[in-house]
Enzyme design. Sequence first.
Site, PDB file in Angstrom:
ATOM      1  N   ASN A  12       7.460   7.220 -25.556  1.00 14.97           N
ATOM      2  CA  ASN A  12       6.352   7.863 -24.838  1.00 14.97           C
ATOM      3  C   ASN A  12       5.656   6.810 -23.981  1.00 14.97           C
ATOM      4  OD1 ASN A  12       4.126   9.271 -23.965  1.00 14.97           O
ATOM      5  ND2 ASN A  12       3.066   9.206 -25.939  1.00 14.97           N
ATOM      6  N   TRP A  13       5.864   6.905 -22.677  1.00 14.89           N
ATOM      7  CA  TRP A  13       5.327   5.879 -21.773  1.00 14.89           C
ATOM      8  C   TRP A  13       3.874   6.125 -21.382  1.00 14.89           C
ATOM      9  CZ3 TRP A  13       9.925   5.008 -17.828  1.00 14.89           C
ATOM     10  CH2 TRP A  13      10.932   4.297 -18.480  1.00 14.89           C
ATOM     11  N   LYS A  14       3.324   7.258 -21.765  1.00 10.17           N
ATOM     12  CA  LYS A  14       1.926   7.565 -21.429  1.00 10.17           C
ATOM     13  C   LYS A  14       1.713   7.386 -19.913  1.00 10.17           C
ATOM     14  CE  LYS A  14       0.914   5.990 -26.029  1.00 10.17           C
ATOM     15  NZ  LYS A  14      -0.097   5.745 -27.032  1.00 10.17           N
ATOM     16  N   HIS A  99       0.126  15.772 -28.324  1.00 11.67           N
ATOM     17  CA  HIS A  99      -0.105  14.349 -28.593  1.00 11.67           C
ATOM     18  C   HIS A  99      -1.603  14.130 -28.833  1.00 11.67           C
ATOM     19  CE1 HIS A  99      -0.399  10.025 -28.091  1.00 11.67           C
ATOM     20  NE2 HIS A  99       0.890   9.981 -28.359  1.00 11.67           N
ATOM     21  N   GLU A 101      -3.607  11.979 -27.926  1.00 10.07           N
ATOM     22  CA  GLU A 101      -4.411  11.628 -26.739  1.00 10.07           C
ATOM     23  C   GLU A 101      -4.733  12.877 -25.922  1.00 10.07           C
ATOM     24  OE1 GLU A 101      -1.829   8.534 -25.297  1.00 10.07           O
ATOM     25  OE2 GLU A 101      -2.411   7.278 -27.000  1.00 10.07           O
ATOM     26  N   GLU A 168       2.156  11.621 -36.426  1.00 10.54           N
ATOM     27  CA  GLU A 168       1.557  10.444 -35.821  1.00 10.54           C
ATOM     28  C   GLU A 168       0.119  10.307 -36.316  1.00 10.54           C
ATOM     29  OE1 GLU A 168       3.666   9.191 -32.043  1.00 10.54           O
ATOM     30  OE2 GLU A 168       2.250  10.699 -31.424  1.00 10.54           O
ATOM     31  N   GLY A 174      -1.399   3.028 -31.170  1.00  8.89           N
ATOM     32  CA  GLY A 174      -1.902   2.019 -30.247  1.00  8.89           C
ATOM     33  C   GLY A 174      -2.866   1.033 -30.888  1.00  8.89           C
ATOM     34  N   SER A 214       2.421   2.705 -33.757  1.00 12.48           N
ATOM     35  CA  SER A 214       2.646   1.252 -33.772  1.00 12.48           C
ATOM     36  C   SER A 214       4.017   0.856 -34.324  1.00 12.48           C
ATOM     37  CB  SER A 214       1.518   0.545 -34.545  1.00 12.48           C
ATOM     38  OG  SER A 214       0.283   0.748 -33.880  1.00 12.48           O
ATOM     39  N   GLY A 236       3.573   1.920 -27.190  1.00 15.74           N
ATOM     40  CA  GLY A 236       3.489   0.565 -26.611  1.00 15.74           C
ATOM     41  C   GLY A 236       4.806  -0.195 -26.596  1.00 15.74           C
TER      42      GLY A 236
HETATM   43  C1  PEP Z   1       2.436   7.321 -29.227  1.00 11.56           C
HETATM   44  O1  PEP Z   1       1.821   7.261 -28.183  1.00 11.56           O
HETATM   45  O2  PEP Z   1       2.997   8.377 -29.527  1.00 11.56           O
HETATM   46  C2  PEP Z   1       2.466   6.141 -30.089  1.00 11.56           C
HETATM   47  C3  PEP Z   1       2.992   6.277 -31.274  1.00 11.56           C
HETATM   48  O3  PEP Z   1       1.950   4.970 -29.578  1.00 11.56           O
HETATM   49  P1  PEP Z   1       2.091   3.497 -30.208  1.00 11.56           P
HETATM   50  O4  PEP Z   1       3.533   3.295 -30.581  1.00 11.56           O
HETATM   51  O5  PEP Z   1       1.633   2.573 -29.129  1.00 11.56           O
HETATM   52  O6  PEP Z   1       1.205   3.447 -31.430  1.00 11.56           O
END
Ligand code: PEP
Length: 253
Positions: A12-14, A99, A101, A168, A174, A214, A236
């Site tokens: 997931n590049w956001k 998600h 976010e 998640e 993040g 993460s 990330g």
């Molecule tokens: C995500 O955005 O779905 C995610 C898991 O981010 P990160 O790996 O940066 O925690």
Amino acid sequence: MTDGARPLFAANWKMFKGPRETVAFVDEFAARYAARTDRRVAFFPPAISLEAFIRAAIGRPDLEVGVQDVHQEQDGAHTGAVSARMAAEAGAIWALAGHSERRREFGDDDAVVAAKTARILEAGLKPIVCIGETLVEREAGQLRNVLDRQIREVLLDVPGGGLTWAYEPVWAIGTGRTASPADAEEAHALVRRAIAAHGNDDLARSAVILYGGSVKPGNIEELMAAPGVDGVLVGGASLDPESFAAICEVELT
Ligand code: PEP
């Protein structure tokens, strides 16, 4: 791992990587990661970079692609939004819904997430429905209730199969804090139980449940070894071709 399923490694590049950076990433990633038949790899670039991804990955059909969000309606006067049908027409095969976010910044509540999931399926795309608790909810002992509510709402609108879930924990996204393999195992078992309760046992048995929060090269092996973890959704650490290739190359036990 769910019997017979190939683990899924999803990036997931956001809001990172426009079309040019996307092409550079695909070139480098493809040089580092050779296609494998025992796993699947999918990318979620920003919608504006979808076409660039598809063009860059033309010789690599194993590198699947999707969008990070769709609107909950099929079409309409919704400035800035992308519909599931448009994403499918543009070549996406996956779409995320819910998600954390999106839930936090854009107010996507459980009903909206359920509607988006329905649109994604109607468009012939494969949804990944993201669920998970905040730190406050976890510390208040609400993990089971939160997962149960989030899953119930989706299965009310979308009672059939075809869903991939991503557990998640919001406190691990993040933040550099990762759920332990035992935390992931416990939560994934709760997810499967909620799917059985609000769907049925077959749906629960066959459900693909990713872990996200993460994930990095240093913890992928132990997370993938946790019972019930069918893959990962990576934010990330998926932005760097070297680290995402290392994640995708993990030895599966
Ligand atoms: C995500 O955005 O779905 C995610 C898991 O981010 P990160 O790996 O940066 O925690």
